[in-house]
Design a protein around this motif. Structure first.
Motif, PDB file in Angstrom:
ATOM      1  N   ASN A 142       0.797  -1.223   0.000  1.00  0.00           N
ATOM      2  CA  ASN A 142       0.000   0.000   0.000  1.00  0.00           C
ATOM      3  C   ASN A 142       0.829   1.273   0.000  1.00  0.00           C
ATOM      4  O   ASN A 142       0.303   2.360  -0.210  1.00  0.00           O
ATOM      5  CB  ASN A 142      -0.910   0.012   1.225  1.00  0.00           C
ATOM      6  CG  ASN A 142      -1.932  -1.108   1.154  1.00  0.00           C
ATOM      7  OD1 ASN A 142      -2.361  -1.483   0.068  1.00  0.00           O
ATOM      8  ND2 ASN A 142      -2.313  -1.636   2.319  1.00  0.00           N
ATOM      9  N   LEU A 143       2.163   1.155   0.247  1.00  0.00           N
ATOM     10  CA  LEU A 143       2.915   2.376   0.531  1.00  0.00           C
ATOM     11  C   LEU A 143       4.099   2.689  -0.380  1.00  0.00           C
ATOM     12  O   LEU A 143       4.346   3.853  -0.687  1.00  0.00           O
ATOM     13  CB  LEU A 143       3.439   2.323   1.976  1.00  0.00           C
ATOM     14  CG  LEU A 143       2.383   2.218   3.096  1.00  0.00           C
ATOM     15  CD1 LEU A 143       3.062   2.186   4.447  1.00  0.00           C
ATOM     16  CD2 LEU A 143       1.416   3.378   3.027  1.00  0.00           C
TER      17      LEU A 143
ATOM     18  N   VAL B 181       1.056   8.072   0.432  1.00  0.00           N
ATOM     19  CA  VAL B 181       0.532   6.702   0.511  1.00  0.00           C
ATOM     20  C   VAL B 181       0.229   6.224  -0.909  1.00  0.00           C
ATOM     21  O   VAL B 181      -0.639   6.789  -1.582  1.00  0.00           O
ATOM     22  CB  VAL B 181      -0.754   6.666   1.369  1.00  0.00           C
ATOM     23  CG1 VAL B 181      -1.399   5.282   1.339  1.00  0.00           C
ATOM     24  CG2 VAL B 181      -0.450   7.084   2.801  1.00  0.00           C
TER      25      VAL B 181
ATOM     26  N   LEU C 157      -6.928   3.663  11.146  1.00  0.00           N
ATOM     27  CA  LEU C 157      -7.464   2.641  10.235  1.00  0.00           C
ATOM     28  C   LEU C 157      -7.847   1.350  10.938  1.00  0.00           C
ATOM     29  O   LEU C 157      -8.752   0.648  10.498  1.00  0.00           O
ATOM     30  CB  LEU C 157      -6.452   2.301   9.139  1.00  0.00           C
ATOM     31  CG  LEU C 157      -6.122   3.340   8.079  1.00  0.00           C
ATOM     32  CD1 LEU C 157      -5.396   2.701   6.911  1.00  0.00           C
ATOM     33  CD2 LEU C 157      -7.353   4.052   7.587  1.00  0.00           C
TER      34      LEU C 157
ATOM     35  N   ASP D  40       3.270  -4.449  11.816  1.00  0.00           N
ATOM     36  CA  ASP D  40       2.371  -4.730  10.677  1.00  0.00           C
ATOM     37  C   ASP D  40       2.563  -6.194  10.256  1.00  0.00           C
ATOM     38  O   ASP D  40       2.733  -6.505   9.078  1.00  0.00           O
ATOM     39  CB  ASP D  40       2.706  -3.787   9.516  1.00  0.00           C
ATOM     40  CG  ASP D  40       1.570  -3.674   8.494  1.00  0.00           C
ATOM     41  OD1 ASP D  40       0.396  -3.879   8.873  1.00  0.00           O
ATOM     42  OD2 ASP D  40       1.860  -3.378   7.320  1.00  0.00           O
TER      43      ASP D  40
ATOM     44  N   HIS E 144       1.346  -9.038   9.274  1.00  0.00           N
ATOM     45  CA  HIS E 144       0.271  -9.830   8.658  1.00  0.00           C
ATOM     46  C   HIS E 144       0.885 -10.770   7.624  1.00  0.00           C
ATOM     47  O   HIS E 144       2.103 -10.723   7.374  1.00  0.00           O
ATOM     48  CB  HIS E 144      -0.785  -8.909   8.049  1.00  0.00           C
ATOM     49  CG  HIS E 144      -0.233  -7.867   7.128  1.00  0.00           C
ATOM     50  ND1 HIS E 144       0.242  -8.177   5.882  1.00  0.00           N
ATOM     51  CD2 HIS E 144      -0.065  -6.521   7.287  1.00  0.00           C
ATOM     52  CE1 HIS E 144       0.660  -7.064   5.293  1.00  0.00           C
ATOM     53  NE2 HIS E 144       0.504  -6.049   6.118  1.00  0.00           N
TER      54      HIS E 144
ATOM     55  N   PHE F 296       6.281  -0.049  10.212  1.00  0.00           N
ATOM     56  CA  PHE F 296       5.365   0.429  11.257  1.00  0.00           C
ATOM     57  C   PHE F 296       5.945   0.200  12.659  1.00  0.00           C
ATOM     58  O   PHE F 296       5.235   0.357  13.656  1.00  0.00           O
ATOM     59  CB  PHE F 296       4.015  -0.282  11.152  1.00  0.00           C
ATOM     60  CG  PHE F 296       3.143   0.234  10.029  1.00  0.00           C
ATOM     61  CD1 PHE F 296       2.096   1.112  10.282  1.00  0.00           C
ATOM     62  CD2 PHE F 296       3.375  -0.140   8.717  1.00  0.00           C
ATOM     63  CE1 PHE F 296       1.292   1.596   9.247  1.00  0.00           C
ATOM     64  CE2 PHE F 296       2.584   0.337   7.677  1.00  0.00           C
ATOM     65  CZ  PHE F 296       1.532   1.215   7.942  1.00  0.00           C
TER      66      PHE F 296
ATOM     67  N   ARG G 228     -11.045  -4.569  10.545  1.00  0.00           N
ATOM     68  CA  ARG G 228     -10.552  -3.463   9.711  1.00  0.00           C
ATOM     69  C   ARG G 228     -10.254  -3.924   8.283  1.00  0.00           C
ATOM     70  O   ARG G 228     -10.309  -3.140   7.350  1.00  0.00           O
ATOM     71  CB  ARG G 228      -9.341  -2.800  10.371  1.00  0.00           C
ATOM     72  CG  ARG G 228      -8.047  -3.570  10.352  1.00  0.00           C
ATOM     73  CD  ARG G 228      -7.166  -3.115   9.219  1.00  0.00           C
ATOM     74  NE  ARG G 228      -5.805  -3.619   9.401  1.00  0.00           N
ATOM     75  CZ  ARG G 228      -4.754  -3.039   8.922  1.00  0.00           C
ATOM     76  NH1 ARG G 228      -4.869  -1.940   8.217  1.00  0.00           N
ATOM     77  NH2 ARG G 228      -3.571  -3.557   9.114  1.00  0.00           N
ATOM     78  N   ARG G 229      -9.948  -5.214   8.104  1.00  0.00           N
ATOM     79  CA  ARG G 229      -9.650  -5.709   6.763  1.00  0.00           C
ATOM     80  C   ARG G 229     -10.916  -5.932   5.935  1.00  0.00           C
ATOM     81  O   ARG G 229     -10.852  -6.182   4.740  1.00  0.00           O
ATOM     82  CB  ARG G 229      -8.877  -7.037   6.845  1.00  0.00           C
ATOM     83  CG  ARG G 229      -7.464  -6.891   7.399  1.00  0.00           C
ATOM     84  CD  ARG G 229      -6.569  -6.136   6.451  1.00  0.00           C
ATOM     85  NE  ARG G 229      -5.177  -6.105   6.899  1.00  0.00           N
ATOM     86  CZ  ARG G 229      -4.246  -5.385   6.304  1.00  0.00           C
ATOM     87  NH1 ARG G 229      -4.534  -4.627   5.264  1.00  0.00           N
ATOM     88  NH2 ARG G 229      -3.009  -5.407   6.763  1.00  0.00           N
TER      89      ARG G 229
ATOM     90  N   ALA H 288      -8.028  -0.613   3.999  1.00  0.00           N
ATOM     91  CA  ALA H 288      -7.033  -1.563   3.476  1.00  0.00           C
ATOM     92  C   ALA H 288      -7.528  -3.000   3.631  1.00  0.00           C
ATOM     93  O   ALA H 288      -7.385  -3.610   4.687  1.00  0.00           O
ATOM     94  CB  ALA H 288      -5.706  -1.372   4.206  1.00  0.00           C
TER      95      ALA H 288
END
Ligand code: SR1
Ligand code: MG
Length: 428
Positions: free
Chosen positions: A45-46, A68, A182, A236, A238, A256, A368-369, A374
């Protein structure tokens, strides 16, 4: 290229010219830039991510952008995230050797890191979507988390060193801000950048956003995230931040990183295994064999959560008994007084706290996913929207239960029984 030049984003066309005199890169891949092949492969994403291949080998060049990538330049984001990623990688390598890519070069001004090209590794999330069972991930990630989280805390480090490190990473404000909004807040109200599979999930989404107990719990977890500077987190962790082969596992992308609660990394990671579990139905093609393959995958994913947590606990306990050199729960109060039981009792409390909190973090990571900006490919690659929504609805209910009832859940088997039960429900 030196750190003194103004920042300029690399491109496939300019990379060879701009990095052609970089000693570290040339040593790794060869200096004949005419033979360099450059590909941009960033799917996060970044950032920009290039693979550069030369006569002698290959390397990865990762560069932060001043915004971003997912959203564009309307959302500025400082380049210093590359600095935090570099420093986090060096600490992770020291604390859990062999678990992250080797760094060849860091240029702070250009916000770029040249690092080891991992091949034939692929992103763990992609492997799980394909239905591949990796035999070592639970052990490798469990060890990584226990070692980095224990060794970055006041259980292990000298207070002075830890406080200096805490101050260094405290400046990673903007990336923490992303997580704070987020992950912990946006999913629970109609925030501008939110999206969900609509209209199939509209009813459930409205229910969750009106759920007072859930909102309070999400804010308690945010409070913990913001105020409990316990250890250096990956931040982060994941399944998109992990690269795998059948035998190897490497953690990537710790931009992060900051000092937060141990349970955050563990909860986010396990949440991603549970999301992979709930998404399997969406990747099941027609036919008996396919169903059997995905049944096996579901069983595998639940086993992975059990093993990850068990490896984490065992390694954390081992480090507690052998490397507890920090200012917390000092040996002078326990073992040195002949009170080994006291040290075990304290360990039990610490592990229980991590358990309670990780379930909460897992619950809101799942939300949140599905509700926030995001999303993840586990669900997003399910083309049939009704099927995707059915998978997501189950995950949302599961996440709500974890976040709200976490203190009443005492074992990972209990969690997995709940997941299996919800999975068997046929309707949204
Ligand atoms: C705007 S950034 C969105 C997400 O991408 C990163 O990988 C983090 O997970 C972040 O929350
Ligand atoms: Mg990332």
């Amino acid at each position: 290229m030196t750190g003194k030049l103004p920042f300029e984003a690399l491109s496939v066309e300019t990379l060879s010219m701009r990095l052609g005199t970089n000693d570290a890169l040339c040593a790794r891949i060869g200096k004949d830039t005419a033979n360099w092949k450059v590909r941009e492969v960033g799917d996060g994403n970044l950032n920009l991510v290039f693979i550069v291949e030369g006569d002698k080998g290959a390397a990865v060049v990762k560069q932060a952008l001043p915004y971003v990538r997912l959203v564009g330049d309307s959302w500025p984001l400082p380049l210093k995230r590359s600095f935090f990623e570099y420093h986090a990688l060096t600490r992770q390598e020291a604390r859990a050797p062999g678990s992250v890519p080797a760094i060849h070069h860091f240029d702070e001004g250009q916000a770029l890191i040249i690092m080891e090209y991992l091949s034939p590794h692929i992103i763990l999330r992609r492997a799980l979507i394909e239905g591949r069972q990796l035999p070592n991930i639970a052990r490798d990630i469990g060890l990584f988390m226990a070692r980095t989280l224990f060794r970055g805390s006041d259980l292990s480090m000298a207070a002075k060193d830890r406080k200096a490190d805490l101050a260094l990473f405290a400046d990673n404000v903007e990336l923490c801000d992303i997580t704070e909004n987020l992950v912990f807040s946006d999913p629970y109200f109609d925030a501008r950048m939110n999206r969900h599979t609509s209209p199939q999930l509209d009813g459930l989404v409205a229910e969750l956003r009106a759920d007072r107990d859930l909102k309070v719990e999400a804010q308690r977890l945010k409070h913990l995230f913001a105020a409990n500077a316990e250890t250096l987190l990956h931040g982060d962790l994941h399944s998109g931040s992990i690269m795998v082969t059948d035998t190897e596992t490497r953690m990537i992308d710790p931009e992060f990183a900051f000092y937060g609660p141990m349970a955050f990394d563990v909860g986010m990671l396990l949440a991603n295994f549970w999301m992979a579990f709930f998404s399997q139905r969406g990747h099941e093609q027609a036919g008996h064999e396919q169903k059997e393959k995905r049944d096996a995958m579901r069983a595998y994913l639940l086993d992975v959560t059990v093993e990850t947590w068990s490896v984490f606990r065992a390694e954390f306990s081992h480090l507690w008994r052998t490397e507890r050199t920090g200012m917390l729960y000092q040996k002078s109060l326990f073992e040195d007084q002949g009170d080994r039981l006291g040290a075990e009792q304290a360990l039990d409390h610490v592990l229980h706290q991590i358990w309670d909190d990780l379930l909460g973090f897992a619950g809101i990571e799942i939300h949140r996913r599905i509700l926030g900006l995001a999303h993840n490919a586990d669900f997003e690659t399910i083309a049939d929207e009704d099927l995707r929504a059915a998978c997501e609805a189950k995950a949302l209910k599961f996440g709500r239960h974890l976040a709200v009832n976490r203190r009443q859940i005492h074992s990972i088997d209990e969690v997995n029984n709940l997941a299996a039960l919800i999975e068997q429900e046929s309707r949204i």
